[in-house]
Design a protein around this motif. Structure first.
Motif, PDB file in Angstrom:
ATOM      1  N   MET A   1     -37.149  50.843   8.149  1.00 55.69           N
ATOM      2  CA  MET A   1     -36.517  50.290   6.912  1.00 55.69           C
ATOM      3  C   MET A   1     -36.192  48.997   7.118  1.00 55.69           C
ATOM      4  SD  MET A   1     -33.395  51.879   5.249  1.00 55.69           S
ATOM      5  CE  MET A   1     -32.127  51.430   6.376  1.00 55.69           C
ATOM      6  N   LEU A   2     -35.812  48.486   8.288  1.00 53.40           N
ATOM      7  CA  LEU A   2     -35.384  47.286   8.514  1.00 53.40           C
ATOM      8  C   LEU A   2     -36.622  46.264   8.278  1.00 53.40           C
ATOM      9  CD1 LEU A   2     -32.957  47.382  11.808  1.00 53.40           C
ATOM     10  CD2 LEU A   2     -32.483  46.880   9.205  1.00 53.40           C
ATOM     11  N   CYS A   3     -37.769  46.512   8.854  1.00 56.20           N
ATOM     12  CA  CYS A   3     -39.029  45.992   8.767  1.00 56.20           C
ATOM     13  C   CYS A   3     -39.270  45.635   7.283  1.00 56.20           C
ATOM     14  CB  CYS A   3     -40.339  46.526   9.425  1.00 56.20           C
ATOM     15  SG  CYS A   3     -40.068  46.480  11.261  1.00 56.20           S
ATOM     16  N   ALA A   4     -39.259  46.858   6.516  1.00 55.72           N
ATOM     17  CA  ALA A   4     -39.470  46.793   5.212  1.00 55.72           C
ATOM     18  C   ALA A   4     -38.670  45.867   4.431  1.00 55.72           C
ATOM     19  CB  ALA A   4     -39.575  48.264   4.640  1.00 55.72           C
ATOM     20  N   ILE A   5     -37.317  45.711   4.728  1.00 55.10           N
ATOM     21  CA  ILE A   5     -36.651  44.951   3.928  1.00 55.10           C
ATOM     22  C   ILE A   5     -36.854  43.314   4.241  1.00 55.10           C
ATOM     23  CG2 ILE A   5     -34.231  43.911   3.916  1.00 55.10           C
ATOM     24  CD1 ILE A   5     -33.255  46.944   4.459  1.00 55.10           C
ATOM     25  N   MET A   6     -37.443  43.137   5.670  1.00 58.15           N
ATOM     26  CA  MET A   6     -37.860  41.694   6.148  1.00 58.15           C
ATOM     27  C   MET A   6     -39.215  41.523   5.518  1.00 58.15           C
ATOM     28  SD  MET A   6     -37.252  41.288  10.081  1.00 58.15           S
ATOM     29  CE  MET A   6     -38.313  42.658  10.654  1.00 58.15           C
ATOM     30  N   LEU A   7     -39.968  42.338   5.079  1.00 54.96           N
ATOM     31  CA  LEU A   7     -41.012  42.151   4.257  1.00 54.96           C
ATOM     32  C   LEU A   7     -40.932  41.537   2.869  1.00 54.96           C
ATOM     33  CD1 LEU A   7     -43.509  45.235   5.513  1.00 54.96           C
ATOM     34  CD2 LEU A   7     -43.859  42.593   6.088  1.00 54.96           C
ATOM     35  N   ILE A   8     -40.019  42.329   2.287  1.00 59.29           N
ATOM     36  CA  ILE A   8     -39.571  41.813   1.191  1.00 59.29           C
ATOM     37  C   ILE A   8     -39.203  40.232   1.027  1.00 59.29           C
ATOM     38  CG2 ILE A   8     -37.891  41.994  -0.780  1.00 59.29           C
ATOM     39  CD1 ILE A   8     -37.580  45.013  -0.284  1.00 59.29           C
ATOM     40  N   PHE A   9     -38.319  40.020   1.906  1.00 57.25           N
ATOM     41  CA  PHE A   9     -37.956  38.459   1.878  1.00 57.25           C
ATOM     42  C   PHE A   9     -39.344  37.709   2.376  1.00 57.25           C
ATOM     43  CE2 PHE A   9     -33.767  40.771   2.363  1.00 57.25           C
ATOM     44  CZ  PHE A   9     -33.021  40.120   1.339  1.00 57.25           C
ATOM     45  N   PHE A  10     -39.698  38.039   3.431  1.00 62.25           N
ATOM     46  CA  PHE A  10     -40.646  36.937   3.796  1.00 62.25           C
ATOM     47  C   PHE A  10     -41.856  37.156   2.682  1.00 62.25           C
ATOM     48  CE2 PHE A  10     -39.515  38.315   8.534  1.00 62.25           C
ATOM     49  CZ  PHE A  10     -38.363  37.318   8.402  1.00 62.25           C
ATOM     50  N   GLY A  11     -42.430  37.989   2.341  1.00 62.53           N
ATOM     51  CA  GLY A  11     -43.425  38.103   1.095  1.00 62.53           C
ATOM     52  C   GLY A  11     -42.875  37.224  -0.010  1.00 62.53           C
ATOM     53  N   THR A  12     -41.814  37.232  -0.412  1.00 63.95           N
ATOM     54  CA  THR A  12     -41.414  36.427  -1.520  1.00 63.95           C
ATOM     55  C   THR A  12     -41.422  34.962  -1.189  1.00 63.95           C
ATOM     56  OG1 THR A  12     -39.651  38.084  -2.452  1.00 63.95           O
ATOM     57  CG2 THR A  12     -39.237  35.637  -2.972  1.00 63.95           C
ATOM     58  N   ALA A  13     -41.008  34.627   0.222  1.00 61.28           N
ATOM     59  CA  ALA A  13     -41.095  33.074   0.562  1.00 61.28           C
ATOM     60  C   ALA A  13     -42.582  32.853   0.502  1.00 61.28           C
ATOM     61  CB  ALA A  13     -40.558  33.066   2.128  1.00 61.28           C
ATOM     62  N   LEU A  14     -43.614  33.657   1.045  1.00 62.43           N
ATOM     63  CA  LEU A  14     -44.883  33.365   1.174  1.00 62.43           C
ATOM     64  C   LEU A  14     -45.572  32.963  -0.129  1.00 62.43           C
ATOM     65  CD1 LEU A  14     -47.644  33.520   2.728  1.00 62.43           C
ATOM     66  CD2 LEU A  14     -47.783  35.730   1.835  1.00 62.43           C
ATOM     67  N   SER A  15     -45.006  33.688  -1.372  1.00 62.23           N
ATOM     68  CA  SER A  15     -45.380  33.288  -2.482  1.00 62.23           C
ATOM     69  C   SER A  15     -45.221  31.749  -3.032  1.00 62.23           C
ATOM     70  CB  SER A  15     -45.048  34.398  -3.600  1.00 62.23           C
ATOM     71  OG  SER A  15     -45.573  33.786  -5.008  1.00 62.23           O
ATOM     72  N   GLY A  16     -43.916  31.510  -2.453  1.00 64.34           N
ATOM     73  CA  GLY A  16     -43.377  30.165  -2.831  1.00 64.34           C
ATOM     74  C   GLY A  16     -43.769  28.902  -1.918  1.00 64.34           C
ATOM     75  N   LYS A  17     -44.005  29.212  -0.582  1.00 67.33           N
ATOM     76  CA  LYS A  17     -44.197  27.979   0.323  1.00 67.33           C
ATOM     77  C   LYS A  17     -45.596  28.026   0.560  1.00 67.33           C
ATOM     78  CE  LYS A  17     -39.985  28.470   3.084  1.00 67.33           C
ATOM     79  NZ  LYS A  17     -39.345  28.598   4.453  1.00 67.33           N
ATOM     80  N   LYS A  18     -46.321  29.070   0.556  1.00 69.56           N
ATOM     81  CA  LYS A  18     -47.914  29.179   0.641  1.00 69.56           C
ATOM     82  C   LYS A  18     -48.443  28.463   1.940  1.00 69.56           C
ATOM     83  CE  LYS A  18     -48.028  28.270  -4.248  1.00 69.56           C
ATOM     84  NZ  LYS A  18     -48.650  27.557  -5.384  1.00 69.56           N
ATOM     85  N   ASN A  19     -47.404  28.342   3.107  1.00 68.54           N
ATOM     86  CA  ASN A  19     -48.095  27.645   4.172  1.00 68.54           C
ATOM     87  C   ASN A  19     -48.333  28.622   5.255  1.00 68.54           C
ATOM     88  OD1 ASN A  19     -45.035  28.238   4.591  1.00 68.54           O
ATOM     89  ND2 ASN A  19     -44.908  26.560   6.007  1.00 68.54           N
ATOM     90  N   LEU A  20     -48.769  28.260   6.452  1.00 66.37           N
ATOM     91  CA  LEU A  20     -48.962  29.099   7.524  1.00 66.37           C
ATOM     92  C   LEU A  20     -47.783  29.636   8.124  1.00 66.37           C
ATOM     93  CD1 LEU A  20     -51.297  30.041   9.620  1.00 66.37           C
ATOM     94  CD2 LEU A  20     -50.893  27.914  10.865  1.00 66.37           C
ATOM     95  N   GLY A  21     -46.858  29.062   8.224  1.00 65.30           N
ATOM     96  CA  GLY A  21     -45.564  29.468   8.763  1.00 65.30           C
ATOM     97  C   GLY A  21     -45.166  30.677   8.126  1.00 65.30           C
ATOM     98  N   SER A  22     -45.278  30.851   6.847  1.00 64.58           N
ATOM     99  CA  SER A  22     -44.956  31.967   6.061  1.00 64.58           C
ATOM    100  C   SER A  22     -45.645  33.330   6.230  1.00 64.58           C
ATOM    101  CB  SER A  22     -44.725  31.629   4.513  1.00 64.58           C
ATOM    102  OG  SER A  22     -45.516  31.041   3.929  1.00 64.58           O
ATOM    103  N   VAL A  23     -47.027  32.839   6.581  1.00 63.96           N
ATOM    104  CA  VAL A  23     -47.989  33.848   6.828  1.00 63.96           C
ATOM    105  C   VAL A  23     -47.647  34.711   8.204  1.00 63.96           C
ATOM    106  CG1 VAL A  23     -50.447  34.451   7.047  1.00 63.96           C
ATOM    107  CG2 VAL A  23     -49.779  32.747   5.270  1.00 63.96           C
ATOM    108  N   ILE A  24     -47.339  33.564   9.106  1.00 64.76           N
ATOM    109  CA  ILE A  24     -47.068  34.313  10.495  1.00 64.76           C
ATOM    110  C   ILE A  24     -45.749  35.042  10.441  1.00 64.76           C
ATOM    111  CG2 ILE A  24     -46.322  33.460  12.595  1.00 64.76           C
ATOM    112  CD1 ILE A  24     -48.230  31.103  12.338  1.00 64.76           C
ATOM    113  N   THR A  25     -44.602  34.523   9.783  1.00 67.89           N
ATOM    114  CA  THR A  25     -43.384  35.428   9.917  1.00 67.89           C
ATOM    115  C   THR A  25     -43.880  36.776   9.319  1.00 67.89           C
ATOM    116  OG1 THR A  25     -42.773  34.500   7.448  1.00 67.89           O
ATOM    117  CG2 THR A  25     -41.896  33.467   9.905  1.00 67.89           C
ATOM    118  N   CYS A  26     -44.590  36.655   7.901  1.00 70.72           N
ATOM    119  CA  CYS A  26     -44.978  38.247   7.500  1.00 70.72           C
ATOM    120  C   CYS A  26     -45.798  38.972   8.675  1.00 70.72           C
ATOM    121  CB  CYS A  26     -45.910  37.800   6.424  1.00 70.72           C
ATOM    122  SG  CYS A  26     -44.960  37.150   4.988  1.00 70.72           S
ATOM    123  N   THR A  27     -46.572  38.410   9.288  1.00 68.12           N
ATOM    124  CA  THR A  27     -47.463  39.064  10.158  1.00 68.12           C
ATOM    125  C   THR A  27     -46.499  39.687  11.227  1.00 68.12           C
ATOM    126  OG1 THR A  27     -49.168  37.416   9.729  1.00 68.12           O
ATOM    127  CG2 THR A  27     -49.499  38.869  11.735  1.00 68.12           C
TER     128      THR A  27
END
Length: 234
Positions: free
Chosen positions: A99-125
């Protein structure tokens, strides 16, 4: 005659329902069109959606967790139940970590859509790897429980068939260390074979969906991320 033409040229007012319908139609069109202009929109949604729906399935996860136990039908020298294959029931902890990972995925996935950079992809990974590890462990615990139930029942039936005894007598033989049918810590006590209920199906299916969808989103993220992105110091 002129008055009549004037009345005919007056437009009819739209009803509230038609206005709402037109707004929703435009909103849907804008949402679909946004995927064309943002290469990481689909990747971010693949990461966000599993995290968003995880909470809706907590009831079924809770039911499964309260059902699972890894105690065999015998006790040790201290009178404590012997754990099945030495396993401790940590399924509840694993669901919490998922559940904690799922919450993180919501925030990181939202950031990925905005930043579009490699760093945001890595945090999602990273969050996806954690989800995969904890989710995989949860699935292992669940299927180990199912396997333990079925093995015990199969041994019980085999004992009854081989000895021609009653169910109660067979149950006593599979927990008797002097019996050739003794299974001890290798089985979980059950007088019926495991039946996959909707609770188990929904819980297992949700975990698999979260893992597969977030992995797909990360793979797509690595393919589509903005390679021209540069961090600007302000």
């Amino acid at each position: 005659m002129d008055d009549q033409n004037r009345y005919e040229e007056i437009e009819k007012k739209e009803s509230v329902g038609s206005r709402i319908l037109k707004y929703l139609k435009g909103l849907g069109y804008d949402f679909i069109a946004s995927f064309k202009y943002n290469d990481l929109k689909l990747a971010s949604w693949l990461i966000i959606i599993p995290g968003a729906i995880f909470g809706f399935f907590l009831h079924w996860h809770s039911t499964v967790v309260t059902t699972i136990h890894f105690n065999s039908p015998i006790n040790d020298s201290k009178g404590q139940p012997v754990p099945y294959n030495g396993m401790k029931d940590i399924s509840g902890l694993l669901v919490f970590l998922c559940m904690l990972c799922a919450i993180m995925l919501i925030f990181f996935g939202t950031a990925l859509s905005g930043k579009k950079n490699l760093g945001s992809v890595i945090t999602c990974t990273i969050a996806t790897i954690l989800m995969t590890v904890f989710g995989g462990m949860y699935l292992y615990w669940v299927f180990s429980y199912i396997n333990g139930i079925n093995n015990y029942y199969d041994n019980l039936v085999a004992c009854m068939n081989a000895k021609g005894v009653t169910e109660a007598e067979a149950t006593a033989m599979v927990v008797d260390k002097t019996s050739g049918f003794y299974i001890g810590s290798k089985g979980i006590y059950s007088l019926e074979k495991f039946s996959m209920s909707s609770d188990f199906i929904l819980s297992i299916g949700t975990i698999i969906l979260c893992i597969v969808s977030s992995i797909a989103g990360c793979v797509l993220g690595f393919i589509k991320y903005d390679r021209t992105y540069q961090k600007v110091d302000r």
